[in-house]
Motif scaffolding. Structure first.
Motif, PDB file in Angstrom:
ATOM      1  N   SER A 217      12.015  57.321  62.166  1.00 46.91           N
ATOM      2  CA  SER A 217      11.255  56.659  61.116  1.00 46.91           C
ATOM      3  C   SER A 217      10.587  55.440  61.735  1.00 46.91           C
ATOM      4  N   GLU A 218       9.921  54.642  60.938  1.00 46.37           N
ATOM      5  CA  GLU A 218       9.194  53.493  61.483  1.00 46.37           C
ATOM      6  C   GLU A 218      10.115  52.450  62.085  1.00 46.37           C
ATOM      7  N   ASP A 219      11.343  52.320  61.553  1.00 44.88           N
ATOM      8  CA  ASP A 219      12.210  51.237  62.015  1.00 44.88           C
ATOM      9  C   ASP A 219      13.578  51.687  62.508  1.00 44.88           C
ATOM     10  N   ALA A 220      13.773  52.990  62.703  1.00 47.19           N
ATOM     11  CA  ALA A 220      15.091  53.455  63.151  1.00 47.19           C
ATOM     12  C   ALA A 220      14.981  54.848  63.751  1.00 47.19           C
ATOM     13  N   ALA A 221      16.020  55.209  64.515  1.00 45.58           N
ATOM     14  CA  ALA A 221      16.145  56.555  65.067  1.00 45.58           C
ATOM     15  C   ALA A 221      17.504  57.111  64.660  1.00 45.58           C
ATOM     16  N   THR A 222      17.525  58.364  64.277  1.00 43.44           N
ATOM     17  CA  THR A 222      18.767  59.031  63.902  1.00 43.44           C
ATOM     18  C   THR A 222      18.894  60.316  64.702  1.00 43.44           C
ATOM     19  N   ALA A 223      20.089  60.562  65.208  1.00 43.25           N
ATOM     20  CA  ALA A 223      20.345  61.787  65.965  1.00 43.25           C
ATOM     21  C   ALA A 223      21.536  62.515  65.364  1.00 43.25           C
ATOM     22  N   ASP A 224      21.329  63.762  64.991  1.00 37.14           N
ATOM     23  CA  ASP A 224      22.422  64.632  64.573  1.00 37.14           C
ATOM     24  C   ASP A 224      22.956  65.332  65.813  1.00 37.14           C
ATOM     25  N   ILE A 225      24.218  65.094  66.112  1.00 38.80           N
ATOM     26  CA  ILE A 225      24.818  65.529  67.364  1.00 38.80           C
ATOM     27  C   ILE A 225      25.837  66.631  67.130  1.00 38.80           C
ATOM     28  N   VAL A 226      25.830  67.611  67.986  1.00 45.79           N
ATOM     29  CA  VAL A 226      26.915  68.586  68.089  1.00 45.79           C
ATOM     30  C   VAL A 226      27.589  68.328  69.428  1.00 45.79           C
ATOM     31  N   ASP A 227      28.843  67.839  69.377  1.00 43.53           N
ATOM     32  CA  ASP A 227      29.496  67.537  70.652  1.00 43.53           C
ATOM     33  C   ASP A 227      30.054  68.814  71.270  1.00 43.53           C
ATOM     34  N   ARG A 228      30.706  68.684  72.409  1.00 40.05           N
ATOM     35  CA  ARG A 228      31.104  69.885  73.157  1.00 40.05           C
ATOM     36  C   ARG A 228      32.302  70.606  72.562  1.00 40.05           C
ATOM     37  N   SER A 229      32.931  69.985  71.587  1.00 36.63           N
ATOM     38  CA  SER A 229      34.009  70.675  70.862  1.00 36.63           C
ATOM     39  C   SER A 229      33.493  71.344  69.596  1.00 36.63           C
ATOM     40  N   GLY A 230      32.188  71.189  69.323  1.00 36.96           N
ATOM     41  CA  GLY A 230      31.597  71.749  68.122  1.00 36.96           C
ATOM     42  C   GLY A 230      31.567  70.784  66.949  1.00 36.96           C
ATOM     43  N   LYS A 231      32.103  69.591  67.111  1.00 42.10           N
ATOM     44  CA  LYS A 231      32.124  68.601  66.046  1.00 42.10           C
ATOM     45  C   LYS A 231      30.729  68.028  65.836  1.00 42.10           C
ATOM     46  N   ARG A 232      30.383  67.786  64.572  1.00 46.83           N
ATOM     47  CA  ARG A 232      29.083  67.235  64.230  1.00 46.83           C
ATOM     48  C   ARG A 232      29.220  65.772  63.826  1.00 46.83           C
ATOM     49  N   LEU A 233      28.304  64.939  64.289  1.00 43.46           N
ATOM     50  CA  LEU A 233      28.272  63.547  63.900  1.00 43.46           C
ATOM     51  C   LEU A 233      26.846  63.043  63.957  1.00 43.46           C
ATOM     52  N   THR A 234      26.622  61.877  63.327  1.00 45.31           N
ATOM     53  CA  THR A 234      25.288  61.279  63.281  1.00 45.31           C
ATOM     54  C   THR A 234      25.324  59.905  63.926  1.00 45.31           C
ATOM     55  N   VAL A 235      24.330  59.639  64.763  1.00 49.27           N
ATOM     56  CA  VAL A 235      24.199  58.353  65.447  1.00 49.27           C
ATOM     57  C   VAL A 235      22.883  57.719  65.013  1.00 49.27           C
ATOM     58  N   THR A 236      22.919  56.427  64.696  1.00 52.84           N
ATOM     59  CA  THR A 236      21.691  55.704  64.367  1.00 52.84           C
ATOM     60  C   THR A 236      21.457  54.618  65.411  1.00 52.84           C
ATOM     61  N   ALA A 237      20.204  54.301  65.628  1.00 47.93           N
ATOM     62  CA  ALA A 237      19.833  53.300  66.629  1.00 47.93           C
ATOM     63  C   ALA A 237      18.530  52.639  66.224  1.00 47.93           C
ATOM     64  N   ASP A 238      18.237  51.524  66.890  1.00 48.47           N
ATOM     65  CA  ASP A 238      16.989  50.817  66.618  1.00 48.47           C
ATOM     66  C   ASP A 238      15.794  51.468  67.293  1.00 48.47           C
ATOM     67  N   ALA A 239      16.041  52.131  68.411  1.00 45.01           N
ATOM     68  CA  ALA A 239      14.959  52.776  69.159  1.00 45.01           C
ATOM     69  C   ALA A 239      15.562  53.851  70.047  1.00 45.01           C
ATOM     70  N   VAL A 240      14.709  54.735  70.529  1.00 45.88           N
ATOM     71  CA  VAL A 240      15.177  55.825  71.381  1.00 45.88           C
ATOM     72  C   VAL A 240      14.355  55.859  72.667  1.00 45.88           C
ATOM     73  N   TYR A 241      15.070  56.080  73.773  1.00 44.81           N
ATOM     74  CA  TYR A 241      14.442  56.152  75.090  1.00 44.81           C
ATOM     75  C   TYR A 241      14.948  57.391  75.827  1.00 44.81           C
ATOM     76  N   LEU A 242      14.180  57.782  76.837  1.00 47.99           N
ATOM     77  CA  LEU A 242      14.510  58.976  77.606  1.00 47.99           C
ATOM     78  C   LEU A 242      15.137  58.636  78.941  1.00 47.99           C
ATOM     79  N   SER A 243      16.122  59.445  79.310  1.00 45.98           N
ATOM     80  CA  SER A 243      16.668  59.426  80.664  1.00 45.98           C
ATOM     81  C   SER A 243      17.131  60.840  81.004  1.00 45.98           C
ATOM     82  N   ILE A 244      16.221  61.795  80.759  1.00 52.94           N
ATOM     83  CA  ILE A 244      16.583  63.208  80.892  1.00 52.94           C
ATOM     84  C   ILE A 244      16.143  63.813  82.218  1.00 52.94           C
TER      85      ILE A 244
END
Length: 313
Positions: A217-244
């Motif tokens: 969104s204009e002022d936040a980043a949200t990531a829906d995550i599936v971890d390696r055990s299959g668990k789902r969680l949501t992470v919010t942040a002020d900005a998102v950057y790449l290191s892939i």
């Protein structure tokens, strides 16, 4: 191996002894080494020499006492510009490399062609985007900045979501050792070996994942995550950057690539020598690039004198 059949006769007089494609640390060290053994070279670089070094504010793994990328880049560029046997073609892009039995031909974007007995390809890599990775779902046309472009102002007092565990994270943390920030690093299994150097930094939260779905969104980043055990969680942040990570950027033509686009030196035409980051994702360091470029130039030197049985790889 690449096709070694000849397409045309040998040029009457090659333009130079060696063509170097790429003006990063590897290409610059190749041209400097070539000059030290009396070989003329033409170095082709579409931008400025060592341009990516200017984006690295802190160094801790190079010889010579250099503590920043710009300091090292200035030193390399000054030395190369004063190297008499090296002709610089800056602002020029090599679009094609062809290898024949007794020479190589490099075509520039202007249509001009250069010939030499050997060519060193040291074009390195460029940053990947989310659309290039299967473990991230994001809007297809979404361009995200790499972490090395962030400065202290971008990070201070903020939570940054970092996609991928590539080594630019360690560079960022060393460059801003006292900046109060929180990096939430989500990374796939293929990056496990890269995150050891940042594991103990208290500003870093590591999240090994299977998949990430990114929402902005204009002022936040949200990531829906599936971890390696299959668990789902949501992470919010002020900005998102790449290191892939990065993708190889070799020109078209007679260059053999693996499935990831990297160019294994032993797979190339005998007159094509690959150096630097283009060889493998596992050796992308300034020091290895410098050594690789120097070694590539010596391979061309010895091969030209038939001291390697005609095999420059």
């Amino acid at each position: 191996m690449a096709d070694t059949s000849s397409r045309a006769g040998s040029p009457a007089t090659p333009d130079t002894d060696l063509i170097v494609i790429g003006g990063g640390p590897s290409g610059c060290s190749a041209a400097r080494m070539a000059a030290s053994v009396g070989m003329r070279s033409v170095l082709i670089e579409p931008e400025s020499l060592c341009r990516n070094l200017y984006r690295i504010p802190a160094l801790n793994n190079v010889l010579g006492g250099y503590t920043s990328g710009p300091e090292l880049a200035d030193s390399i560029a000054t030395e190369l510009k004063n190297t008499e046997l090296c002709r610089l073609e800056l602002g020029r892009r090599a679009t094609e490399l062809r290898a024949d039995d007794d020479h190589t031909t490099v075509t520039l974007e202007t249509g001009a062609r250069l010939t030499a007995p050997y060519a060193i390809v040291a074009t390195g890599v460029g940053p990947l985007q989310p659309r290039d990775t299967p473990w991230i779902t994001a809007p297809f046309d979404l361009p995200l900045p790499p972490l090395w472009q962030a400065d202290a102002y971008d990070a201070e007092g903020r939570t940054l979501l970092v996609l991928g565990g590539d080594r630019t994270i360690g560079t960022f943390l060393r460059a801003h050792p006292t900046t109060p920030t929180r990096l939430v690093v989500v990374y796939p299994e293929s990056d496990d070996y890269k995150i050891e150097e940042i594991r103990d930094d208290p500003r870093v939260t590591l999240r090994p994942v299977e998949h990430v779905t990114l929402h902005l969104s204009e002022d936040a980043a949200t990531a829906d995550i599936v971890d390696r055990s299959g668990k789902r969680l949501t992470v919010t942040a002020d900005a998102v950057y790449l290191s892939i990570g990065n993708a190889p950027t070799a020109p078209s033509g007679d260059i053999v690539r693996d499935t990831a686009g990297y160019c294994l030196p032993s797979a190339q035409h005998p007159r094509v020598i690959v150096a630097g980051d283009l060889r493998s994702a596992r050796f992308q360091r300034i020091m290895t690039a410098l050594g690789s470029g120097s070694e590539a130039a010596l391979h061309a030197y010895y091969a030209a004198r038939e001291l390697l049985n005609g095999d420059a790889n």
